[in-house]
Enzyme design. Structure first.
Site, PDB file in Angstrom:
ATOM      1  N   SER A   1       0.824  -1.204   0.000  1.00  0.00           N
ATOM      2  CA  SER A   1       0.000   0.000   0.000  1.00  0.00           C
ATOM      3  C   SER A   1       0.864   1.262   0.000  1.00  0.00           C
ATOM      4  O   SER A   1       1.578   1.539  -0.952  1.00  0.00           O
ATOM      5  CB  SER A   1      -0.966  -0.020   1.175  1.00  0.00           C
TER       6      SER A   1
ATOM      7  N   ASP B   1      -3.947   5.839  -2.784  1.00  0.00           N
ATOM      8  CA  ASP B   1      -2.722   5.211  -2.290  1.00  0.00           C
ATOM      9  C   ASP B   1      -2.343   4.059  -3.220  1.00  0.00           C
ATOM     10  O   ASP B   1      -2.962   3.860  -4.272  1.00  0.00           O
ATOM     11  CB  ASP B   1      -2.878   4.767  -0.839  1.00  0.00           C
TER      12      ASP B   1
ATOM     13  N   ASP C   1      -2.471   0.735  -3.391  1.00  0.00           N
ATOM     14  CA  ASP C   1      -3.388  -0.340  -3.799  1.00  0.00           C
ATOM     15  C   ASP C   1      -4.813   0.174  -3.940  1.00  0.00           C
ATOM     16  O   ASP C   1      -5.749  -0.604  -4.062  1.00  0.00           O
ATOM     17  CB  ASP C   1      -3.328  -1.516  -2.818  1.00  0.00           C
TER      18      ASP C   1
ATOM     19  N   ASP D   1      -7.217   1.210  -2.170  1.00  0.00           N
ATOM     20  CA  ASP D   1      -8.379   0.958  -1.316  1.00  0.00           C
ATOM     21  C   ASP D   1      -8.750   2.206  -0.519  1.00  0.00           C
ATOM     22  O   ASP D   1      -9.732   2.196   0.225  1.00  0.00           O
ATOM     23  CB  ASP D   1      -8.167  -0.244  -0.392  1.00  0.00           C
TER      24      ASP D   1
END
Length: 455
Positions: free
Chosen positions: A98, A244, A246, A248
């Site tokens: 992340s 960010d 990834d 999510d």
């Protein structure tokens, strides 16, 4: 037995090398399959340079356990969540670090239905088995298959949350941060165009690049926000979005280039859902609460507080049937998205809210910022977190009108309140302060608490 330090409260995260490497990843995957009794597992990865080798090790460990692996390739964590539920798999694993530094990577894992792993049972069992490597004999029949239908199904699911006919023309700046968001966003943008949604996009740092030439994609850091803010102003965009690594989490900027703190987005999304589902339950975390509680109760909803962290928020949605839950850290969870978090659904719903009300994002939040000013999360590195919290409690609790220990220590001081808690993922003590309409009181309280914490 080798102790594994990469296991955190509810995921795996560690420095590359001794803490996390291909061998460790393979053992964790093998343990995950055995503990979950898994026969089918969805796997994906982010664009970090280390992720390809780690995801290959994860797939190898799963195949050894006789698992059918559905490979998503490069994708966001929420695509793994969606695919796990969509394909009725027994679990899912995303290789991602992340927003962590370059020398880190990790694994995010869910079980059937994309339900979170229980930190007290599932994670403990997986960790113990990965450490001992006392695996059941390898099983035949394991294989890796490409999950080609996954992204199209994901796009359809995301767009199902939005009332597309009400959308008004908008120009939107999107900053993927060279993370995983770019290709997935392109698929969403193409679907929006086919449905004649009147949105135009300007893309920044759009190509996935694991070397992160423009810095680690963590828009929550103040030093990373000017790039998006300046691009919004230069483009004359109606709003900006940054993700960010990834994706999510999404972070929003108004047309003035102003970064909008996540706790105020929680309130706006609560408003969206309460307009569609009267008297719905809304979950929020304990850090900054008054703005969200005010909006939810005023609109006839039921605010419910849950412990900070994705495993706890997701379980709270499942336990209560809440339509939506949000954290100030920009994790937003949706009942009809397997109770999981998404970084794509929130911005689309904010665009819908702006369109319905015919106002800018700045209009939506300015009054709320004034009514419930907050400090933003302030992090402290302390030698003894328990001692620091004890000092604060001893000094402040006698004057408090209410005490809450849902997550750390929260004291309601009447006109203002604060939350002080240890991070679940980093060696930090985190402070949040809010007030009812008095920004000066927030600043004064922060300094008082800072002195107590740092003494």
């Amino acid at each position: 037995m080798t102790a594994l330090t990469c296991f955190k409260a509810y995921d795996v995260r560690g420095r590359l090398g001794a803490e996390l490497n291909e061998g460790i990843a393979q053992r964790i995957a093998r343990a995950f399959a055995q503990v979950m009794g898994a026969e089918r597992v969805v796997v994906g990865h982010d664009p970090r340079a280390s992720s390809l080798a780690l995801v290959a090790a994860v797939k190898a460990g799963l195949v050894e356990a006789g698992v059918e692996v559905l490979d998503l390739g490069l994708c966001g964590t929420e695509e793994m969540y969606h695919a796990t539920a969509y394909f009725e798999a027994d679990g899912g694993i995303e290789v991602t670090a992340s927003h962590n530094p370059m020398d880190y990577n990790g694994l995010k894992m869910v079980k059937a239905g994309s339900a979170p792993l229980d930190p007290a049972t599932d994670m403990v069992k997986i960790k113990a088995l990965a450490e001992s490597a006392d695996f059941a004999p390898a099983k035949p029949g394991g294989e890796v298959r490409q999950a080609k239908a996954a992204r199209g199904a994901y796009v359809r699911s995301v767009l199902s949350f939005v009332d597309l006919p009400v959308l008004r023309p908008m120009k939107i700046l999107v900053n993927a941060g060279n993370g995983a968001a770019g290709p997935t966003f392109d698929a969403l943008a193409e679907a929006l165009s086919k449905k004649r949604a009147p949105l135009s996009f300007i893309c920044l740092n759009h190509e996935p690049d694991g070397s992160f030439p423009n810095g680690i994609p963590n828009p929550l850091l103040p030093e990373n926000q000017p790039m998006t803010a300046n691009a919004v102003l230069a483009a004359g965009a109606d709003m900006g979005i940054a993700w960010d690594g990834d994706f999510d989490r999404c972070f929003l900027f108004d047309h003035l280039g102003r970064f909008i703190p996540g706790e105020y987005i929680v309130g706006l999304l609560a408003e969206v859902f309460l307009a569609k589902e009267k008297a719905a339950t809304i979950i929020h975390d304990p850090r900054i609460i008054w703005n969200t509680q005010d909006i939810v109760t005023r609109l006839g909803g039921k605010p419910v507080m849950a412990r900070t962290g994705h495993a706890y928020l997701k379980q709270a949605l499942r336990d209560t049937g809440a339509v939506y839950g949000g954290e100030m850290s920009a994790h937003h969870y949706f009942r009809d998205f397997a109770c999981c978090d998404s970084g794509m659904i929130p911005w689309l719903l904010i665009v819908e809210l702006m369109s319905r009300r015919g106002v800018t994002l700045a209009d939506l939040v300015t009054e709320r910022l004034a009514a419930f000013p907050s400090s933003g999360e302030i992090n402290f590195v302390v030698a003894d977190a328990r001692a620091a919290v004890a000092r604060v409690r001893a000094a402040m609790e006698p004057q408090a009108v209410a005490v809450d220990e849902t997550d750390g220590l929260s004291l309601d001081m009447g006109g203002w309140r604060f939350s002080l808690r240890s991070s679940n993922t980093e060696p930090l003590l985190r402070l949040n302060v809010e007030s009812r309409g008095d920004a000066g009181q927030v600043a004064q309280a922060v300094e008082t608490l800072r002195r107590l914490i740092e003494t």
